[in-house]
Motif scaffolding. Structure first.
Motif, PDB file in Angstrom:
ATOM      1  N   TYR A 121       0.842  -1.181   0.000  1.00  0.00           N
ATOM      2  CA  TYR A 121       0.000   0.000   0.000  1.00  0.00           C
ATOM      3  C   TYR A 121       0.881   1.236   0.000  1.00  0.00           C
ATOM      4  O   TYR A 121       2.070   1.181   0.293  1.00  0.00           O
ATOM      5  CB  TYR A 121      -0.934   0.008   1.221  1.00  0.00           C
ATOM      6  N   SER A 122       0.267   2.355  -0.345  1.00  0.00           N
ATOM      7  CA  SER A 122       1.000   3.627  -0.339  1.00  0.00           C
ATOM      8  C   SER A 122       1.243   4.054   1.105  1.00  0.00           C
ATOM      9  O   SER A 122       0.624   3.545   2.034  1.00  0.00           O
ATOM     10  CB  SER A 122       0.188   4.707  -1.061  1.00  0.00           C
ATOM     11  N   ASP A 123       2.152   5.004   1.283  1.00  0.00           N
ATOM     12  CA  ASP A 123       2.429   5.498   2.634  1.00  0.00           C
ATOM     13  C   ASP A 123       1.170   6.051   3.292  1.00  0.00           C
ATOM     14  O   ASP A 123       0.911   5.784   4.468  1.00  0.00           O
ATOM     15  CB  ASP A 123       3.517   6.577   2.603  1.00  0.00           C
ATOM     16  N   ASP A 124       0.388   6.818   2.538  1.00  0.00           N
ATOM     17  CA  ASP A 124      -0.830   7.392   3.117  1.00  0.00           C
ATOM     18  C   ASP A 124      -1.816   6.306   3.543  1.00  0.00           C
ATOM     19  O   ASP A 124      -2.377   6.362   4.629  1.00  0.00           O
ATOM     20  CB  ASP A 124      -1.505   8.343   2.126  1.00  0.00           C
ATOM     21  N   THR A 125      -2.021   5.324   2.685  1.00  0.00           N
ATOM     22  CA  THR A 125      -2.939   4.231   3.006  1.00  0.00           C
ATOM     23  C   THR A 125      -2.398   3.391   4.155  1.00  0.00           C
ATOM     24  O   THR A 125      -3.153   2.943   5.018  1.00  0.00           O
ATOM     25  CB  THR A 125      -3.169   3.338   1.773  1.00  0.00           C
ATOM     26  N   GLY A 126      -1.092   3.222   4.221  1.00  0.00           N
ATOM     27  CA  GLY A 126      -0.468   2.394   5.249  1.00  0.00           C
ATOM     28  C   GLY A 126      -0.574   2.958   6.651  1.00  0.00           C
ATOM     29  O   GLY A 126      -0.430   2.222   7.630  1.00  0.00           O
ATOM     30  N   ARG A 127      -0.831   4.236   6.761  1.00  0.00           N
ATOM     31  CA  ARG A 127      -0.947   4.822   8.104  1.00  0.00           C
ATOM     32  C   ARG A 127      -2.121   4.235   8.882  1.00  0.00           C
ATOM     33  O   ARG A 127      -2.039   4.043  10.090  1.00  0.00           O
ATOM     34  CB  ARG A 127      -1.072   6.339   8.004  1.00  0.00           C
ATOM     35  N   ARG A 128      -3.202   3.951   8.196  1.00  0.00           N
ATOM     36  CA  ARG A 128      -4.379   3.422   8.896  1.00  0.00           C
ATOM     37  C   ARG A 128      -4.122   2.033   9.477  1.00  0.00           C
ATOM     38  O   ARG A 128      -4.376   1.806  10.662  1.00  0.00           O
ATOM     39  CB  ARG A 128      -5.598   3.432   7.964  1.00  0.00           C
ATOM     40  N   PRO A 129      -3.613   1.051   8.696  1.00  0.00           N
ATOM     41  CA  PRO A 129      -3.365  -0.258   9.326  1.00  0.00           C
ATOM     42  C   PRO A 129      -2.285  -0.191  10.410  1.00  0.00           C
ATOM     43  O   PRO A 129      -2.355  -0.913  11.397  1.00  0.00           O
ATOM     44  CB  PRO A 129      -2.960  -1.174   8.183  1.00  0.00           C
ATOM     45  N   LEU A 130      -1.308   0.697  10.259  1.00  0.00           N
ATOM     46  CA  LEU A 130      -0.302   0.858  11.317  1.00  0.00           C
ATOM     47  C   LEU A 130      -0.942   1.429  12.586  1.00  0.00           C
ATOM     48  O   LEU A 130      -0.590   1.031  13.700  1.00  0.00           O
ATOM     49  CB  LEU A 130       0.835   1.761  10.847  1.00  0.00           C
ATOM     50  N   THR A 131      -1.890   2.336  12.411  1.00  0.00           N
ATOM     51  CA  THR A 131      -2.606   2.875  13.572  1.00  0.00           C
ATOM     52  C   THR A 131      -3.429   1.779  14.234  1.00  0.00           C
ATOM     53  O   THR A 131      -3.492   1.695  15.472  1.00  0.00           O
ATOM     54  CB  THR A 131      -3.499   4.061  13.150  1.00  0.00           C
ATOM     55  N   VAL A 132      -4.042   0.912  13.439  1.00  0.00           N
ATOM     56  CA  VAL A 132      -4.806  -0.206  14.001  1.00  0.00           C
ATOM     57  C   VAL A 132      -3.887  -1.107  14.823  1.00  0.00           C
ATOM     58  O   VAL A 132      -4.231  -1.518  15.943  1.00  0.00           O
ATOM     59  CB  VAL A 132      -5.531  -1.005  12.899  1.00  0.00           C
ATOM     60  N   VAL A 133      -2.694  -1.393  14.304  1.00  0.00           N
ATOM     61  CA  VAL A 133      -1.727  -2.199  15.067  1.00  0.00           C
ATOM     62  C   VAL A 133      -1.372  -1.482  16.371  1.00  0.00           C
ATOM     63  O   VAL A 133      -1.337  -2.091  17.438  1.00  0.00           O
ATOM     64  CB  VAL A 133      -0.458  -2.506  14.236  1.00  0.00           C
ATOM     65  N   GLY A 134      -1.133  -0.178  16.291  1.00  0.00           N
ATOM     66  CA  GLY A 134      -0.815   0.583  17.493  1.00  0.00           C
ATOM     67  C   GLY A 134      -1.948   0.548  18.508  1.00  0.00           C
ATOM     68  O   GLY A 134      -1.717   0.412  19.712  1.00  0.00           O
ATOM     69  N   GLU A 135      -3.181   0.653  18.020  1.00  0.00           N
ATOM     70  CA  GLU A 135      -4.326   0.603  18.923  1.00  0.00           C
ATOM     71  C   GLU A 135      -4.508  -0.793  19.513  1.00  0.00           C
ATOM     72  O   GLU A 135      -4.836  -0.940  20.697  1.00  0.00           O
ATOM     73  CB  GLU A 135      -5.589   1.065  18.205  1.00  0.00           C
ATOM     74  N   GLN A 136      -4.292  -1.826  18.703  1.00  0.00           N
ATOM     75  CA  GLN A 136      -4.342  -3.194  19.230  1.00  0.00           C
ATOM     76  C   GLN A 136      -3.225  -3.395  20.259  1.00  0.00           C
ATOM     77  O   GLN A 136      -3.411  -4.089  21.260  1.00  0.00           O
ATOM     78  CB  GLN A 136      -4.198  -4.217  18.097  1.00  0.00           C
ATOM     79  N   ALA A 137      -2.057  -2.793  19.992  1.00  0.00           N
ATOM     80  CA  ALA A 137      -0.924  -2.909  20.900  1.00  0.00           C
ATOM     81  C   ALA A 137      -1.113  -2.053  22.140  1.00  0.00           C
ATOM     82  O   ALA A 137      -0.275  -2.052  23.035  1.00  0.00           O
ATOM     83  CB  ALA A 137       0.370  -2.530  20.186  1.00  0.00           C
ATOM     84  N   GLN A 138      -2.192  -1.344  22.198  1.00  0.00           N
ATOM     85  CA  GLN A 138      -2.556  -0.600  23.401  1.00  0.00           C
ATOM     86  C   GLN A 138      -3.380  -1.506  24.319  1.00  0.00           C
ATOM     87  O   GLN A 138      -3.155  -1.548  25.524  1.00  0.00           O
ATOM     88  CB  GLN A 138      -3.353   0.625  22.986  1.00  0.00           C
ATOM     89  N   LEU A 139      -4.311  -2.225  23.750  1.00  0.00           N
ATOM     90  CA  LEU A 139      -5.174  -3.102  24.535  1.00  0.00           C
ATOM     91  C   LEU A 139      -4.462  -4.404  24.918  1.00  0.00           C
ATOM     92  O   LEU A 139      -4.579  -4.860  26.061  1.00  0.00           O
ATOM     93  CB  LEU A 139      -6.460  -3.420  23.762  1.00  0.00           C
ATOM     94  N   ALA A 140      -3.736  -4.996  23.990  1.00  0.00           N
ATOM     95  CA  ALA A 140      -3.107  -6.302  24.247  1.00  0.00           C
ATOM     96  C   ALA A 140      -2.192  -6.284  25.477  1.00  0.00           C
ATOM     97  O   ALA A 140      -2.296  -7.181  26.328  1.00  0.00           O
ATOM     98  CB  ALA A 140      -2.352  -6.787  23.008  1.00  0.00           C
ATOM     99  N   PRO A 141      -1.315  -5.302  25.635  1.00  0.00           N
ATOM    100  CA  PRO A 141      -0.466  -5.338  26.830  1.00  0.00           C
ATOM    101  C   PRO A 141      -1.238  -5.013  28.108  1.00  0.00           C
ATOM    102  O   PRO A 141      -0.887  -5.496  29.183  1.00  0.00           O
ATOM    103  CB  PRO A 141       0.616  -4.299  26.554  1.00  0.00           C
ATOM    104  N   TRP A 142      -2.281  -4.196  28.003  1.00  0.00           N
ATOM    105  CA  TRP A 142      -3.110  -3.916  29.177  1.00  0.00           C
ATOM    106  C   TRP A 142      -3.726  -5.220  29.671  1.00  0.00           C
ATOM    107  O   TRP A 142      -3.706  -5.527  30.869  1.00  0.00           O
ATOM    108  CB  TRP A 142      -4.187  -2.899  28.807  1.00  0.00           C
TER     109      TRP A 142
END
Length: 184
Positions: free
Chosen positions: A36-57
């Motif tokens: 994906y393009s850099d712009d499009t890739g920001r959304r799935p990376l944000t999803v990973v970051g958000e998942q990585a917020q809940l998973a360690p909690w």
């Protein structure tokens, strides 16, 4: 993702961790296996970051603090790659909070000092960041800084106005929860 956050309100970490791990693994797979393009890739990376917020909690709740720390750090990397500084800061402050609760870290991992810098952005996000950072400072004996951070928590909450755009993941942070965190 929203449903998983709300499940964490009523289901213990030991029971919820398999589902949360699976969701994080699937989000990481999409990021790693897709083009994906850099712009499009920001959304799935944000999803990973958000998942990585809940998973360690949830992992920390299940007494798996080493796993939690590793996931927080991978989430910070994903959030930074997505250009989401607020999420990266939230992950670092949550990791600091976790470290303060499972041991005696020699120094704060994340510090919202000076509090005025931490209080830019959506008010609940600022309050959460300041509160978590203050927990990371207290065990390190950062006595002058921790009270300033806790004052910033209250200031950020008081700055809220109806209709403020805030991340969904701060839904649970209200005045009562801020008082509980300050008491800790």
């Amino acid at each position: 993702m929203i449903e998983l956050r709300h499940l964490d309100d009523v289901i213990g970490g030991g029971d919820l961790i398999p589902l949360v791990r699976h969701e994080l693994t699937e989000a990481e797979r999409v990021v790693n296996d897709s083009s994906y393009s850099d712009d499009t890739g920001r959304r799935p990376l944000t999803v990973v970051g958000e998942q990585a917020q809940l998973a360690p909690w949830v992992a920390s709740d299940a007494r798996q603090s080493t796993e939690a720390e590793q996931v927080y750090l991978s989430g910070v990397s994903a959030a930074q790659d997505a250009g989401n500084r607020a999420l990266a800061g939230q992950l670092l402050s949550s990791m600091s909070y976790q470290m303060a609760n499972v041991g005696d870290p020699p120094m704060p991992l994340y510090s919202p000092a000076p509090p005025s810098r931490a209080t830019t952005g959506p008010p609940r996000l600022c309050a959460r960041s300041c509160s978590n950072g203050s927990h990371g400072q207290a065990p390190a004996r950062a006595t002058p800084t921790a009270p300033r951070a806790l004052d910033a928590v209250g200031d950020a909450d008081e700055a809220r106005a109806p209709g403020d755009a805030e991340p969904e993941w701060v839904y649970w942070l209200d005045r009562k929860e801020i008082d509980v965190m300050s008491g800790r």
